[in-house]
Design an enzyme around this catalytic site. Structure first.
Site, PDB file in Angstrom:
ATOM      1  N   HIS A 204      22.935  17.130  -4.591  1.00 55.58           N
ATOM      2  CA  HIS A 204      23.541  16.005  -5.296  1.00 55.58           C
ATOM      3  C   HIS A 204      24.122  16.358  -6.654  1.00 55.58           C
ATOM      4  CE1 HIS A 204      19.773  16.019  -7.488  1.00 55.58           C
ATOM      5  NE2 HIS A 204      20.311  15.203  -8.372  1.00 55.58           N
TER       6      HIS A 204
HETATM    7  C1  UD1 Z   1      21.006  10.739 -11.376  1.00 54.06           C
HETATM    8  C2  UD1 Z   1      20.571  11.607 -12.556  1.00 54.06           C
HETATM    9  C3  UD1 Z   1      20.129  12.971 -12.047  1.00 54.06           C
HETATM   10  C4  UD1 Z   1      19.070  12.826 -10.958  1.00 54.06           C
HETATM   11  C5  UD1 Z   1      19.616  11.939  -9.864  1.00 54.06           C
HETATM   12  C6  UD1 Z   1      18.621  11.714  -8.757  1.00 54.06           C
HETATM   13  C7  UD1 Z   1      21.774  11.265 -14.670  1.00 54.06           C
HETATM   14  C8  UD1 Z   1      22.759  11.850 -15.574  1.00 54.06           C
HETATM   15  N1  UD1 Z   1      21.672  11.862 -13.465  1.00 54.06           N
HETATM   16  O1  UD1 Z   1      22.136  11.349 -10.799  1.00 54.06           O
HETATM   17  O2  UD1 Z   1      19.577  13.694 -13.106  1.00 54.06           O
HETATM   18  O3  UD1 Z   1      18.756  14.095 -10.456  1.00 54.06           O
HETATM   19  O4  UD1 Z   1      19.951  10.668 -10.452  1.00 54.06           O
HETATM   20  O5  UD1 Z   1      19.208  10.985  -7.720  1.00 54.06           O
HETATM   21  O6  UD1 Z   1      21.091  10.339 -15.020  1.00 54.06           O
HETATM   22  N2  UD1 Z   1      24.814   5.338  -6.361  1.00 54.06           N
HETATM   23  C9  UD1 Z   1      24.610   4.475  -5.321  1.00 54.06           C
HETATM   24  N3  UD1 Z   1      23.432   3.788  -5.285  1.00 54.06           N
HETATM   25  C10 UD1 Z   1      22.473   3.914  -6.226  1.00 54.06           C
HETATM   26  C11 UD1 Z   1      22.704   4.799  -7.289  1.00 54.06           C
HETATM   27  C12 UD1 Z   1      23.867   5.515  -7.332  1.00 54.06           C
HETATM   28  O7  UD1 Z   1      25.443   4.318  -4.444  1.00 54.06           O
HETATM   29  O8  UD1 Z   1      21.424   3.250  -6.112  1.00 54.06           O
HETATM   30  C13 UD1 Z   1      26.069   6.129  -6.397  1.00 54.06           C
HETATM   31  C14 UD1 Z   1      27.114   5.532  -7.288  1.00 54.06           C
HETATM   32  O9  UD1 Z   1      28.352   5.712  -6.680  1.00 54.06           O
HETATM   33  C15 UD1 Z   1      27.061   6.391  -8.531  1.00 54.06           C
HETATM   34  C16 UD1 Z   1      26.615   7.734  -7.972  1.00 54.06           C
HETATM   35  O10 UD1 Z   1      25.779   7.421  -6.871  1.00 54.06           O
HETATM   36  O11 UD1 Z   1      28.268   6.435  -9.194  1.00 54.06           O
HETATM   37  C17 UD1 Z   1      25.854   8.576  -8.962  1.00 54.06           C
HETATM   38  O12 UD1 Z   1      24.745   7.841  -9.491  1.00 54.06           O
HETATM   39  P1  UD1 Z   1      24.208   8.151 -10.990  1.00 54.06           P
HETATM   40  O13 UD1 Z   1      22.979   7.361 -11.240  1.00 54.06           O
HETATM   41  O14 UD1 Z   1      25.319   8.035 -11.955  1.00 54.06           O
HETATM   42  O15 UD1 Z   1      23.859   9.682 -10.945  1.00 54.06           O
HETATM   43  P2  UD1 Z   1      23.099  10.529  -9.859  1.00 54.06           P
HETATM   44  O16 UD1 Z   1      24.072  11.494  -9.286  1.00 54.06           O
HETATM   45  O17 UD1 Z   1      22.316   9.676  -8.918  1.00 54.06           O
END
Ligand code: UD1
Length: 358
Positions: A204
């Site tokens: 991820h």
């Molecule tokens: C975040 C953390 C990362 C951690 C990871 C675990 C930061 C900078 N990054 O990254 O350190 O390892 O979580 O998963 O805080 N999305 C969904 N559903 C959700 C959440 C996210 O669809 O419930 C999608 C959205 O399109 C979003 C993307 O995932 O834009 C990324 O989510 P985000 O929370 O920004 O970062 P992660 O890559 O999950």
């Protein structure tokens, strides 16, 4: 004493659960705040249910956005909560945007901050988490470390010795509590697999999934591995999106799955022949389980998993990954040892220290 614990994204839940439980056990039920950084049922609620976490008292519902906007929303939503609640401690965990955002708000309001999983450093500022770690540590009053490298890094950065508390690993507390039940569920059966008869993969990190060339090459490598051993691949929403964008034709040996609940993933990990991952937490969990781990990164902020545990850094180069995979199949792999204080008692140590500080 009023303690406020913050969670926001998936890895926070396993780290905070033992702290919340140990505080409650000691008669000090904390106030639980969920920022809503992760919000899908499969990324959030299912973990609360399976880990027996209380429903958050306050939900900030910030959702996804760019780093600046997401962090800003976390801060703006958290400030009125702190002004109203005025806790004696704010406890944050790990290295996600929710950690640094809420920690910064508390520090500016002169409310003491305790950081669970302090001191880890990849020394790679291209990782958003590295920036979050450094900033959170430097605004925290009490730094709970998981491994010796964390103590060294903090001392080196000039953090006063009395603010550093080496307590062990909360994620391992949660693992130890649940591993037996997780294995008893035999999650491999649903996939028509047998213990030891599959590899488990997660990806991820933006550096691996946002660059189409890197992602294509990693998928090509996984496809090669899947010719020898089925590869179970639960997909983070970000990775699912990027794979859809690439439109690759993936082999059937590569089993794409939705994000899995904690117990299913833990059970699968405990009986995997090996794990391929770019996650920080999974490097620790595989070390705690003595399962061979190939980390698809060039660095780690968790060196004890490599020095003592079952982890090897293999980067993203196909030949290096395949070479290490051959070593696993041939039994050329370190047995590994469990790092000091990864004994299931970290949450209790943290609760004791917090309550004594009052
Ligand atoms: C975040 C953390 C990362 C951690 C990871 C675990 C930061 C900078 N990054 O990254 O350190 O390892 O979580 O998963 O805080 N999305 C969904 N559903 C959700 C959440 C996210 O669809 O419930 C999608 C959205 O399109 C979003 C993307 O995932 O834009 C990324 O989510 P985000 O929370 O920004 O970062 P992660 O890559 O999950």
């Amino acid at each position: 004493m009023r303690i406020l614990c913050v969670v926001g994204a998936r890895p926070n839940f396993m780290k905070m659960a033992p702290v919340v439980a140990a505080l409650a056990e000691a008669g000090s039920r904390p106030l639980l705040v969920h920022t809503g950084q992760h919000y899908d049922q499969a990324m959030s609620q299912v973990f609360f249910d399976q880990l027996g976490m209380p429903t958050p008292d306050i939900h900030l519902e910030v959702g996804s956005d760019t780093h600046a906007r997401q962090t800003a929303r976390i801060m703006t939503a958290f400030e009125p909560v702190l002004l109203e609640q005025r806790p004696d401690w704010v406890v944050v965990a790990g290295d996600v945007n929710s950690t640094v955002g809420t920690g910064l708000v508390a520090a500016k309001l002169e409310i003491p901050v305790a950081h669970v999983e302090a001191g880890l450093r990849s020394f790679d500022r291209a990782m958003p988490e590295e920036i979050n770690r450094v900033l959170t540590d430097h605004l925290s009053d009490l730094l709970f470390t998981t491994e010796e490298s964390g103590n060294r890094n903090l001392r080196h950065e000039g953090i006063a010795e009395e603010r550093i508390a080496f307590v062990g690993n909360c994620m391992v507390d949660t693992l130890r509590t649940h591993v037996e039940a997780a294995v008893a569920q035999e999650p491999w059966k649903e996939l028509e697999l047998s213990p030891g008869g599959y590899a488990l993969m997660t990806l991820h990190r933006p550096s691996n999934v946002d660059d189409p060339e890197v992602l294509r090459s990693l998928m090509d490598t996984a496809a090669r591995i899947a010719e020898e051993l089925p590869v179970v691949f639960p997909l983070h929403p970000r990775t699912r999106q990027r794979l859809d964008d690439l439109g690759l034709d993936l082999p059937t040996g590569l089993r794409l799955e939705p994000p899995l609940p904690y117990l299913s993933f833990l059970g699968l990990m405990a009986r995997a022949r090996c794990v391929l991952t770019d996650s920080g937490g999974i490097q620790e969990e595989t070390t705690a389980l003595s399962v061979p781990c190939l980390t698809l990164r060039w660095n780690t902020e968790r060196p004890s998993t490599v020095d003592a545990g079952t982890n090897r850094l293999v980067g993203t180069e196909k030949n290096k990954i395949l070479g290490a995979f051959d070593d696993i199949l041939a039994g050329r792999w370190q047995q590994g040892e469990i790092p000091p204080l990864w004994d299931g008692q970290a949450g209790e140590r943290i609760a004791r220290r917090l309550l004594n500080e009052g």
